[in-house]
Design a protein around this motif. Structure first.
Motif, PDB file in Angstrom:
ATOM      1  N   HIS A 159      46.696  49.808  44.082  1.00 18.36           N
ATOM      2  CA  HIS A 159      46.348  48.720  43.321  1.00 18.36           C
ATOM      3  C   HIS A 159      47.041  47.912  42.711  1.00 18.36           C
ATOM      4  O   HIS A 159      46.896  46.898  42.323  1.00 18.36           O
ATOM      5  N   LEU A 162      48.208  44.395  43.989  1.00 15.69           N
ATOM      6  CA  LEU A 162      47.110  43.327  43.806  1.00 15.69           C
ATOM      7  C   LEU A 162      47.325  42.843  42.467  1.00 15.69           C
ATOM      8  O   LEU A 162      47.227  41.796  42.108  1.00 15.69           O
ATOM      9  N   ALA A 163      47.547  43.748  41.448  1.00 16.94           N
ATOM     10  CA  ALA A 163      47.374  43.399  40.141  1.00 16.94           C
ATOM     11  C   ALA A 163      48.638  42.447  39.558  1.00 16.94           C
ATOM     12  O   ALA A 163      48.488  41.582  38.926  1.00 16.94           O
ATOM     13  N   GLU A 165      49.983  40.648  41.869  1.00 15.80           N
ATOM     14  CA  GLU A 165      49.938  39.545  42.505  1.00 15.80           C
ATOM     15  C   GLU A 165      48.961  38.569  41.725  1.00 15.80           C
ATOM     16  O   GLU A 165      49.365  37.233  41.526  1.00 15.80           O
ATOM     17  N   VAL A 166      48.148  38.965  41.250  1.00 18.17           N
ATOM     18  CA  VAL A 166      47.098  38.246  40.145  1.00 18.17           C
ATOM     19  C   VAL A 166      48.069  37.859  39.352  1.00 18.17           C
ATOM     20  O   VAL A 166      47.991  36.677  38.759  1.00 18.17           O
ATOM     21  N   ILE A 171      44.255  33.967  40.711  1.00 20.78           N
ATOM     22  CA  ILE A 171      43.252  33.905  41.769  1.00 20.78           C
ATOM     23  C   ILE A 171      43.115  32.985  42.813  1.00 20.78           C
ATOM     24  O   ILE A 171      42.795  33.432  43.916  1.00 20.78           O
ATOM     25  N   LEU A 174      45.508  33.804  45.504  1.00 20.14           N
ATOM     26  CA  LEU A 174      45.150  35.048  45.962  1.00 20.14           C
ATOM     27  C   LEU A 174      44.088  34.616  47.100  1.00 20.14           C
ATOM     28  O   LEU A 174      44.112  35.067  48.409  1.00 20.14           O
ATOM     29  N   ALA A 195      39.715  41.946  42.429  1.00 25.59           N
ATOM     30  CA  ALA A 195      40.879  41.289  41.690  1.00 25.59           C
ATOM     31  C   ALA A 195      40.725  40.558  40.586  1.00 25.59           C
ATOM     32  O   ALA A 195      41.408  40.440  39.592  1.00 25.59           O
ATOM     33  N   GLU A 196      39.047  39.905  40.665  1.00 26.51           N
ATOM     34  CA  GLU A 196      38.785  39.092  39.309  1.00 26.51           C
ATOM     35  C   GLU A 196      38.765  40.200  38.014  1.00 26.51           C
ATOM     36  O   GLU A 196      38.659  39.824  36.906  1.00 26.51           O
ATOM     37  N   ASN A 199      41.963  40.875  36.883  1.00 21.03           N
ATOM     38  CA  ASN A 199      42.144  39.525  36.037  1.00 21.03           C
ATOM     39  C   ASN A 199      41.741  39.875  34.635  1.00 21.03           C
ATOM     40  O   ASN A 199      42.468  39.539  33.792  1.00 21.03           O
TER      41      ASN A 199
END
Length: 375
Positions: A159, A162-163, A165-166, A171, A174, A195-196, A199
């Protein structure tokens, strides 16, 4: 160790031996067996030999074959086909007169006139002066990323990308990226939901990093950064631990503003005592507490100083500078000049014209000059 030398046959001793010497020199010299040479060897021939240089003399081991004579490189002569008709020709042609030349010149002249008019209109456009930015009060905030990094480290390895990328793109970007990917139905919704959640954790950690930096430098950090962190605390300080930090920030901010306010008043008082009207007026337009009124004693002293700075003995340029400072100060409606300069410059008229809505008492004195400038 053997080496190669060139020798010359100098004489014949008997049926078994020749005498030799180094080619073109007297030394070294010695004897050599005839059996090492070709049968047609004669006096004066030269050879390349391999020899051993020993303590008691030179021993010829063998005769090397002669080098082949160097031959010139073979070349190919290109004769051509004999056809003298070339593929590219040139021919000079007289330039024809353009029948539309006069019309094009007229269009160019019209375009030039339009450009000059537009440039002149831009110059004539009255631009209202802007209020100067508030002075920086303290050092800009430089927060560490310890809490944010700990949030990323606590995530599973799968994960973490993904973090990041955020963090880097947010968001919305993404969501656009997921829309271009071929994913199973409903898979993108779950990714966005997760992802939210990440975030929110990252934003909270970033706020905590900024809050820690502010508390460590509460007396030196810039007030704008201080206020922004306190304002953002209402959104991110949700836990009990963060609520305690938020209350500490609010208390420190009140103490800091009170200190800055007292220092601001002392600087205004000092400028008035020294007769620095422009500095005092500029200071009053940037209070640490927005909307804080000046004390009456300071306001009266500042009004008197501004009135005395705008008299008939003051030059037009100085008038313009003082008028601009008055226009953005809290005493702008109370200033009444004691006189007007003997020579009113165009610069002064333009300044008053731009600021007339903010300084009605001053612009009313220059009504005639403003009318002449518009005419």
């Amino acid at each position: 160790m053997s080496s190669r030398i060139e020798i010359e046959i100098t004489s014949e001793i008997d049926d078994k031996q020749y005498t030799w010497r180094a080619l073109g020199a007297r030394e070294p010299k010695g004897t050599i067996k005839k059996s090492l040479f070709p049968a047609e060897t004669k006096i004066g021939d030269d050879f390349r030999v391999e020899a051993d240089f020993l303590i008691d003399g030179i021993e010829i081991l063998r005769v090397l074959p002669k080098r082949d004579e160097r031959k010139e490189q073979e070349t190919i002569e290109i004769l051509g086909s004999g056809n003298e008709n070339y593929g590219v020709t040139t021919q000079l042609v007289k330039k024809k007169r353009n029948k539309k030349g006069t019309r094009n010149r007229k269009n160019q002249d019209q375009n030039t006139q339009k450009r000059s008019k537009s440039q002149q209109s831009k110059k004539d456009t009255v631009k209202k002066p802007r209020q100067s930015r508030s002075p920086q009060r303290g050092k800009r905030l430089k927060a560490k990323r310890s809490h944010r990094n700990s949030v990323i480290d606590s995530l599973p390895d799968l994960h973490k990308p993904l973090a990041r990328e955020v963090l880097s793109r947010g968001i919305p970007n993404l969501r656009k990226t997921l829309s271009t990917m071929k994913l199973p139905e409903g898979f993108d919704v779950e990714i966005l939901r997760y992802a939210e959640k990440i975030n929110k954790q990252l934003k909270t950690a970033e706020w905590q990093d900024r809050a820690d930096a502010v508390l460590m430098n509460a007396k030196d950090v810039d007030l704008r950064d201080f206020r922004s962190v306190v304002a953002a605390g209402g959104q991110w300080a949700r836990s009990d631990e963060l609520s305690i930090i938020q209350s500490q920030l609010e208390t420190s901010l009140r103490e800091r503003i009170d200190f800055e306010h007292q220092q601001w008043l002392s600087e205004i008082r000092k400028a008035i005592e020294e007769g620095k009207s422009v500095r005092a007026l500029n200071l009053t337009s940037h209070p640490p507490k927005p909307g804080t009124p000046l004390p009456e004693n300071l306001m009266d002293s500042l009004v008197d100083l501004a009135n005395n700075s705008l008299d008939s003995d003051t030059a037009s340029h100085r008038w313009s500078v003082v008028v601009q400072a008055v226009a953005f100060s809290p005493i702008r409606l109370k200033v009444v000049p004691k006189g007007i300069p003997e020579r009113i410059s165009d610069e002064l008229v333009d300044t008053i014209k731009k600021l007339s809505d903010r300084i009605p008492n001053i612009s009313g004195i220059f009504t005639d000059s403003l009318k002449q400038s518009t005419e």
